[in-house]
Design an enzyme around this catalytic site. Structure first.
Site: not given
Length: 218
Positions: A113, A115, A142, A151
């Site tokens: 992912n 973020h 990030s 997260d």
């Protein structure tokens, strides 16, 4: 070395514009990533990421989360549909849904992912305004492996941008997004070259455990 490694199959999940998806597609076409996007999934019918996929001749699949009674049922349907493509890597590119622990566990160690904050700062939403309100002098993005903690998975790479006094949240977001479109394809290229792994809840690059902030390039 890279040519001896089988090409990785990538499934991308989107909810909106898909600018990071486009950056990945472009990097693959430029042979910077030894992989192929085999499908793009979205939970919103108007997600422009689906259009980007269609333009690149990639299967574009919309699954409406509103048609499912629970988050678990939706994620189970997603898993069944995704697994038909036998992906080596799941890439979350602006997929605006909290994933169930079952979904995360199913793809543990092969889901990334991006973020828009310098994790562990500002998990969740409205990160740009929160950074401005806090008086921070720098902000950024990030890339991290996905775990059950929102997260909270191990960070692979961060990129920083300075916060200027005259800037609003939208302007800051645009500058962070420019960094995202550079760093996400880079991290994906590491994974597809078998350089990047998640082991024991740590990110490892070239056999070296990365620290809390990931691999520092700036």
């Amino acid at each position: 070395m890279q040519n001896s490694i089988p090409e990785k199959s990538i499934v991308v999940l989107v909810s909106g514009n898909g600018s990071n998806l486009q950056a990945i597609i472009d990097s693959i076409s430029q042979q910077k990533i030894h992989g192929k996007v085999v499908a793009v999934f979205a939970n919103k019918s108007d997600a422009y990421g689906l259009v980007r996929a269609e333009k690149a001749n990639i299967p574009a699949i919309f699954i409406n989360h509103k048609e499912f009674a629970s988050r678990e049922e939706y994620d189970n349907e997603m898993m069944q549909r995704i697994d038909k493509y036998a992906p080596d890597l799941i890439v979350l590119a602006g997929f605006m849904r909290i994933l169930t622990p079952q979904f995360v566990a199913h793809y543990q160690g092969k889901m990334l992912n991006i973020h828009p904050s310098l994790l562990p700062k500002y998990k969740g939403l409205d990160t740009h305004q929160r950074a401005i309100d806090a008086g921070d002098v720098e902000h950024g993005a990030s890339v991290h492996f996905v775990t059950a903690e929102l997260d909270g998975g191990p960070v692979v790479l961060q990129s920083k941008v300075p916060i200027f006094a005259s800037q609003n949240a939208d302007e800051l977001a645009q500058r962070v997004q420019q960094q995202e479109r550079q760093m996400y394809p880079l991290v994906i290229s590491w994974f597809c070259a078998d350089r990047l792994k998640m082991l024991n809840n740590h990110a490892e690059l070239d056999g070296q455990i990365l620290d809390e902030m990931g691999y520092a390039v700036n």
